[in-house]
Design an enzyme around this catalytic site. Structure first.
Site, PDB file in Angstrom:
ATOM      1  N   ASP A  67       3.173  -1.985  -6.346  1.00 37.06           N
ATOM      2  CA  ASP A  67       3.673  -0.600  -6.322  1.00 37.06           C
ATOM      3  C   ASP A  67       5.195  -0.436  -6.400  1.00 37.06           C
ATOM      4  OD1 ASP A  67       1.108  -0.752  -5.364  1.00 37.06           O
ATOM      5  OD2 ASP A  67       1.540   0.190  -3.456  1.00 37.06           O
ATOM      6  N   GLU A 116      -4.374   5.707  -1.323  1.00 40.57           N
ATOM      7  CA  GLU A 116      -3.101   5.020  -1.100  1.00 40.57           C
ATOM      8  C   GLU A 116      -1.975   5.807  -1.769  1.00 40.57           C
ATOM      9  OE1 GLU A 116      -4.508   0.435  -1.070  1.00 40.57           O
ATOM     10  OE2 GLU A 116      -4.203   1.219  -3.065  1.00 40.57           O
TER      11      GLU A 116
HETATM   12  C1  FRU Z   1      -1.400  -0.055  -3.281  1.00 38.58           C
HETATM   13  C2  FRU Z   1      -1.256  -0.870  -2.010  1.00 38.58           C
HETATM   14  C3  FRU Z   1      -0.648  -0.020  -0.918  1.00 38.58           C
HETATM   15  C4  FRU Z   1      -0.020  -1.043  -0.015  1.00 38.58           C
HETATM   16  C5  FRU Z   1       0.473  -2.057  -1.015  1.00 38.58           C
HETATM   17  C6  FRU Z   1       0.477  -3.466  -0.502  1.00 38.58           C
HETATM   18  O1  FRU Z   1      -1.425  -0.786  -4.441  1.00 38.58           O
HETATM   19  O2  FRU Z   1      -2.501  -1.381  -1.629  1.00 38.58           O
HETATM   20  O3  FRU Z   1      -1.555   0.824  -0.261  1.00 38.58           O
HETATM   21  O4  FRU Z   1       1.022  -0.520   0.756  1.00 38.58           O
HETATM   22  O5  FRU Z   1      -0.356  -1.960  -2.145  1.00 38.58           O
HETATM   23  O6  FRU Z   1       1.122  -4.316  -1.378  1.00 38.58           O
END
Ligand code: FRU
Length: 612
Positions: A156, A326
């Site tokens: 992300d 998320e």
């Molecule tokens: C989304 C996610 C988020 C988390 C991150 C961990 O892709 O699962 O929810 O904070 O990646 O790397």
């Protein structure tokens, strides 16, 4: 006296061990003691900025406690090489210069003898250097004009903000391998949203856990007590549970100090990815937090970014529910061509996307600073809407503090279904191209969010290498050459006229092809990558994705960005967007256009080379 005795004893033990195991071959300044079938000490005894660690992707992670003067300074997980080295990663020793550094390594493999453990190729390859070799090894798929980390895994985008002419991008980053692990905030900065300068890691894991996704704001009034204009980051500390923590930067986002009283926010169930913003109408801070397993977004308020009060929750039973929710974002947008404004709640979910795996859905509605209420459609239901109709567009969030009221977003250009398997090695994953969010009314009377390529992308246009002002196309395809490196932007207006379908095909001599078909009857655009090149690394990869085109007149105006391993298709000024990864055996070299069911008219076709 006791001390001498102790060290004598210790020496005896060490000597006995050395006898039992034999001393391992190691590079200068690195001493290696094998202590058992899966435990090894790596002592740093010489000078050097980095300890280079060989990695083998197919291995499981070794757990490494980094002991500095006898205390655990950090714990990292690395797929240390056993039988072959795929690539190496550096461990930065700079913070520990002049101190006694030992890596206490627990390897995962079951072994029958220490002798076997000693044969692992990683021990011979551990060496001290002052520079890192970042040249790509056969990375023919590394994008030419999308942001990627120099090495290691990325997911992300996090904490993006604009300040003093610079776009700051942080990202979920594993500095010790090209699969997900060791989450830290990597950092890059750009003047133009195209060229990115890679900066040192900004926020590292600590005793509260790994550093998961989050956001940054510029605290102009210093409400958090960290000074005026401090950059405040809120992120998820992911240890045994997920809690929210704060860090402040007083040097414009280059380095962050974590708040000593972290965490700032805890809940009784899994919640992550805090996204905060200054609410100009209420004068308060708002925070949206993904209540991941409950399929809802929690909304909080705060006067100071540290004390957060839960105000409401949105999402239970609404839209696509999927696996986990998320990476939220909430912002206000002007409705195209009217004086109205509406709030948009971005809600990334995984799995449950329209074509499997991860995707970004959104809701449009009203927000009074405490509660978000989604609009309903003509039937009184909350509709499910997607921001991008490809498979590789996730975790999309926007930049804070952007100029001219822009709402600029970046996504992670991959999909959790196969992100760790794509055929790259030294690095994994890129960001999407930057996009501008807008709101438009479609022929069905509904409001939708548009994602148009950011204006900065015009700077990528090089020479026009092929063009057609106007042409009729029918069953026999018209074919145009692409630039030799395969990198291009293609613009084209289609008027379907009598045709029922118009197909664009990108192809190469290796037999790879991608077909994109505008279907005038269903008013959709499809993208077929089943024969696009290397597709067999995951059975979820070969796919056809389909997007509504939101028009009623058979006209679509396309912009297509082709990079080494991605195609982003934008239609009618971003009214629809499709982002898909592709791994062709050789760059696509031709564009062919044909029509079925009658002739179609194409106009203003231009193929631009990319100016790098
Ligand atoms: C989304 C996610 C988020 C988390 C991150 C961990 O892709 O699962 O929810 O904070 O990646 O790397």
């Amino acid at each position: 006296m006791t001390e001498t005795l102790f060290s004598l004893k210790a020496m005896t033990v060490a000597a006995a061990l050395a006898l039992a195991t034999g001393s391992a071959t190691a590079a200068d300044g690195v001493e290696i003691d094998h202590l058992g079938v899966n435990n090894t000490l790596v002592r740093v005894t010489g000078p050097g900025r980095y300890l280079i660690m060989p990695v083998q992707e197919s291995n499981d992670d070794a757990r490494i406690n980094v002991l500095v003067d006898g205390k655990i300074a950090e714990t990292i997980y690395v797929r240390l090489a056993k039988s072959k080295t795929d690539y190496t990663v550096p461990f930065d020793l700079t913070p520990y210069q002049g101190r006694n550094v030992i890596l206490d390594v627990v390897t995962p493999q079951g072994r029958s003898s220490v002798r076997e453990a000693k044969d692992d190729v990683c021990w011979r390859g551990m060496e001290l250097t002052d520079t890192i070799d970042t040249t790509d090894r056969e990375e023919r798929y590394r994008p030419a004009y999308h942001h990627t980390p120099v090495y290691g895994w990325m997911n992300d985008p996090n904490g993006m903000f604009y300040r003093d002419g610079k776009w700051h991008l942080y990202y979920q980053y594993n500095p010790y391998g090209s699969k997900w692990q060791n989450m830290t905030w990597g950092h890059s900065v750009s003047d133009d949203l195209i060229n990115w300068e890679h900066l040192p890691v900004a926020i590292r894991p600590d005793g509260l856990g790994a550093i998961f996704s989050g956001s940054c704001v510029i605290d102009h009034e210093g409400t958090a007590g960290q000074g005026r204009d401090a950059v405040i980051a809120l992120y998820t500390s992911a240890g045994t549970s997920q809690i929210q923590s704060m860090a402040a930067s007083r040097d414009g986002g280059m380095t962050f100090d974590k708040w000593a009283a972290n965490p700032v926010l805890t809940l009784e169930s899994e919640a992550r990815d805090p996204n905060m913003f200054r609410n100009e109408s209420t004068g308060e801070w708002n925070l949206v937090l993904a209540h991941a397993l409950d399929h809802e977004m929690l909304i909080f308020t705060s006067p100071d970014l540290k004390t957060w009060t839960l105000q409401s929750a949105f999402g239970k039973g609404e839209g696509a529910q999927g696996g986990v929710w998320e990476c939220p974002d909430l912002f206000e947008l002007a409705v195209d061509g009217t004086g109205d404004k509406k709030w948009v709640l971005l809600c990334n979910l995984n799995p449950g996307g329209p074509f499997g795996g991860s995707a970004t859905q959104y809701f449009i509605g009203d927000f009074d600073g405490k509660t978000f209420r989604s609009d309903t459609d003509a039937d009184g239901r909350i509709p499910t809407k997607w921001l991008d109709y490809g498979k590789d567009h996730y975790a999309t969030v926007s930049f804070s503090d952007t100029p001219d009221g822009r709402r600029t977003v970046l996504g992670w250009m991959s999909n959790w279904q196969y992100a760790a398997e794509v055929p790259t090695m030294q690095y994994r994953s890129a960001n999407t191209l930057p996009r501008e969010m807008g709101l438009f009314t479609a022929p069905d009377g509904e409001l939708y969010v548009s994602s148009a390529p950011s204006p900065e992308l015009l700077a990528l246009r090089g020479k026009v290498t092929a063009k057609a002002a106007k042409a009729n196309v029918g069953r026999n395809a018209r074919t145009y050459a692409l630039p030799a490196d395969g990198l291009c932007e293609i613009t084209l207006d289609i008027d379907a006229q009598k045709a029922s379908a118009v197909t664009l095909e990108l192809a190469n001599k290796a037999g790879d092809k991608v077909t994109m078909t505008y279907d005038a009857e269903s008013r959709t655009m499809s993208f077929d990558r089943r024969e696009s090149g290397v597709t067999d690394f995951s059975e979820e990869f070969p796919a056809v994705t389909v997007s509504p085109t939101f028009e009623r007149d058979g006209r679509v105006s396309l912009r297509l960005f082709v990079d080494r391993s991605s195609i982003e298709l934008f239609g009618n000024d971003g009214r629809f967007a499709m982002t898909n990864l592709v791994f062709p055996h050789a760059p696509y070299s031709t564009l062919s256009i044909s029509a079925r069911g009658g002739n179609a008219r194409i106009s203003d076709l231009k193929i631009y080379s990319i100016k790098l």
